[in-house]
Design a protein around this motif. Structure first.
Motif, PDB file in Angstrom:
ATOM      1  N   ALA A 154      16.239  16.918   0.359  1.00 12.28           N
ATOM      2  CA  ALA A 154      16.546  16.326  -0.936  1.00 12.28           C
ATOM      3  C   ALA A 154      17.924  15.689  -0.968  1.00 12.28           C
ATOM      4  CB  ALA A 154      16.440  17.390  -2.030  1.00 12.28           C
ATOM      5  N   ALA A 172      14.666  21.446  -0.816  1.00 13.67           N
ATOM      6  CA  ALA A 172      15.668  21.276  -1.859  1.00 13.67           C
ATOM      7  C   ALA A 172      16.419  22.592  -2.029  1.00 13.67           C
ATOM      8  CB  ALA A 172      15.006  20.843  -3.168  1.00 13.67           C
ATOM      9  N   ALA A 174      18.068  25.397  -4.930  1.00 11.37           N
ATOM     10  CA  ALA A 174      18.068  25.840  -6.317  1.00 11.37           C
ATOM     11  C   ALA A 174      19.464  25.864  -6.910  1.00 11.37           C
ATOM     12  CB  ALA A 174      17.441  27.236  -6.416  1.00 11.37           C
ATOM     13  N   SER A 175      20.514  25.698  -6.064  1.00 13.34           N
ATOM     14  CA  SER A 175      21.880  25.828  -6.572  1.00 13.34           C
ATOM     15  C   SER A 175      22.817  24.690  -6.158  1.00 13.34           C
ATOM     16  CB  SER A 175      22.483  27.158  -6.103  1.00 13.34           C
ATOM     17  OG  SER A 175      22.452  27.256  -4.691  1.00 13.34           O
ATOM     18  N   ARG A 180      19.551  18.984  -5.194  1.00 13.83           N
ATOM     19  CA  ARG A 180      18.678  19.254  -6.331  1.00 13.83           C
ATOM     20  C   ARG A 180      17.469  18.330  -6.318  1.00 13.83           C
ATOM     21  NH1 ARG A 180      21.046  21.969 -10.729  1.00 13.83           N
ATOM     22  NH2 ARG A 180      22.347  23.642  -9.884  1.00 13.83           N
ATOM     23  N   TYR A 181      16.366  18.817  -6.884  1.00 16.51           N
ATOM     24  CA  TYR A 181      15.161  18.016  -7.050  1.00 16.51           C
ATOM     25  C   TYR A 181      14.472  18.462  -8.329  1.00 16.51           C
ATOM     26  CZ  TYR A 181      10.332  16.490  -6.679  1.00 16.51           C
ATOM     27  OH  TYR A 181       9.114  15.936  -6.952  1.00 16.51           O
ATOM     28  N   ALA A 182      14.002  17.488  -9.085  1.00 14.83           N
ATOM     29  CA  ALA A 182      13.215  17.762 -10.281  1.00 14.83           C
ATOM     30  C   ALA A 182      11.941  16.933 -10.222  1.00 14.83           C
ATOM     31  CB  ALA A 182      14.012  17.430 -11.538  1.00 14.83           C
ATOM     32  N   ALA A 183      10.895  17.444 -10.840  1.00 13.16           N
ATOM     33  CA  ALA A 183       9.621  16.731 -10.866  1.00 13.16           C
ATOM     34  C   ALA A 183       9.824  15.314 -11.381  1.00 13.16           C
ATOM     35  CB  ALA A 183       8.628  17.477 -11.739  1.00 13.16           C
ATOM     36  N   ASP A 185      11.367  12.941  -9.580  1.00 11.13           N
ATOM     37  CA  ASP A 185      12.430  12.267  -8.833  1.00 11.13           C
ATOM     38  C   ASP A 185      11.880  11.419  -7.703  1.00 11.13           C
ATOM     39  OD1 ASP A 185      14.428  13.297 -10.405  1.00 11.13           O
ATOM     40  OD2 ASP A 185      14.987  14.905  -9.011  1.00 11.13           O
ATOM     41  N   ALA A 189       4.611  12.534  -5.675  1.00  9.09           N
ATOM     42  CA  ALA A 189       5.276  13.829  -5.570  1.00  9.09           C
ATOM     43  C   ALA A 189       5.002  14.457  -4.209  1.00  9.09           C
ATOM     44  CB  ALA A 189       4.781  14.759  -6.670  1.00  9.09           C
ATOM     45  N   PHE A 195      12.334  25.346  -2.394  1.00  9.08           N
ATOM     46  CA  PHE A 195      13.645  25.507  -3.009  1.00  9.08           C
ATOM     47  C   PHE A 195      14.347  26.694  -2.358  1.00  9.08           C
ATOM     48  CE2 PHE A 195      11.297  23.303  -6.356  1.00  9.08           C
ATOM     49  CZ  PHE A 195      12.219  22.366  -6.791  1.00  9.08           C
ATOM     50  N   GLU A 205       6.889  25.545  -4.469  1.00  8.97           N
ATOM     51  CA  GLU A 205       6.145  25.002  -5.594  1.00  8.97           C
ATOM     52  C   GLU A 205       5.177  23.950  -5.075  1.00  8.97           C
ATOM     53  OE1 GLU A 205       8.682  23.583  -8.701  1.00  8.97           O
ATOM     54  OE2 GLU A 205       9.558  25.543  -9.082  1.00  8.97           O
TER      55      GLU A 205
END
Length: 269
Positions: A154, A172, A174-175, A180-183, A185, A189, A195, A205
């Motif tokens: 990521a 990716a 989590a901190s 970072r990655y979000a749905a 992006d 997908a 994560f 996920e």
């Protein structure tokens, strides 16, 4: 198994110290050494360890450190396919390794990302079982998609979004804000997102949580653990494992990395 990396290399100077100096302090190094590492270098060596050999499609500075990096990686079982940048110095870095097993890194220079227009054997990627992408332009990523399995970091989110290819897995954090990655992006997908959460393992996920693997020896430092996790994940998926089983391979690779000083365990007092 044909596995490899499309990405970058950093020549890292490691310095082992009791503690990181505070502002104005002077500390005396216990040991120091240099290695060809970084995300692409470290992952390609771990893939070579797992599969017996690997390939690295990269760009290197056409200078002493660039050629030294290629030679060291080849000595560790990696076939280096390099675009030599005559007017760009090899990216390098400085890394403190402290007694608590943490690494503190300063990077010098721009990341040298391979480009599809450079004369590398891009068509060979179609014969690979697995590729891990740590850096390159969008066309290089599209070329990497010809491999049976494609995993990416990521950290290269803008390139992933531009290329618009489906990833088999995205690694990716989590901190870490840089990972970072979000749905949404990246479209389409990724099939699965891993994560990482450091000592807490991580979560898939879809797929749920995984735990860290036991260390096979005394803890040394954390340098390269994330790169080795990604390499192990790529290797597992390339073998045809389900994502849940592949992250366990990655967790074991990360645990082994935690027992090595620096990237590969070398030091010089």
């Amino acid at each position: 198994m044909k596995v490899g990396v499309v990405g970058h290399v950093e020549w890292i100077e490691f310095v082992s110290v009791e503690r990181i100096p505070a502002q104005g302090d002077i500390v005396v190094a216990e040991a120091w050494w240099g290695e060809a590492a970084g995300g692409g270098g470290g992952a390609s060596v771990e893939l070579a360890r797992l599969a017996g050999s690997s390939a690295l499609f990269t760009a290197l500075g056409d200078d002493e450190l660039g050629h030294r990096s290629a030679g060291e990686l080849e000595g560790r079982g990696v076939r280096v396919e390099a675009a030599w940048r005559e007017h760009e110095p090899q990216r390098r870095g400085f890394c403190y390794l402290d007694a608590d097993g943490e690494r503190t890194i300063t990077i010098l220079g721009e990341k040298l990302r391979p480009q599809r227009a450079e004369p590398l054997p891009w068509n060979d990627l179609a014969t690979f079982d697995g590729i891990y992408f740590t850096g390159g332009d969008a066309e290089a990523l599209r070329a990497a998609r010809a491999a049976r399995v494609l995993v990416a970091t990521a950290r290269e989110l803008p390139t992933l979004a531009e290329a618009g290819v489906e990833l088999d897995a995205l690694v990716a954090s989590a901190s870490d804000p840089a990972e970072r990655y979000a749905a949404g992006d990246v479209l389409p997908a990724p099939r699965v997102v891993a994560f990482t959460e450091g000592k807490r393992g991580g979560r898939l996920e879809p797929g749920g949580r995984w735990e860290t693997a036991p260390l096979p020896g005394p803890k040394a430092d954390a340098y390269g653990a994330g790169d080795c996790f990604a390499a192990g994940l790529t290797f597992g998926l390339a073998q045809g494992m389900a994502p849940r089983d592949a992250v366990e391979v990655g967790a074991r690779s990360a645990a082994e990395a935690m027992t090595r000083r620096g990237a590969y365990g070398g030091s010089r007092a």
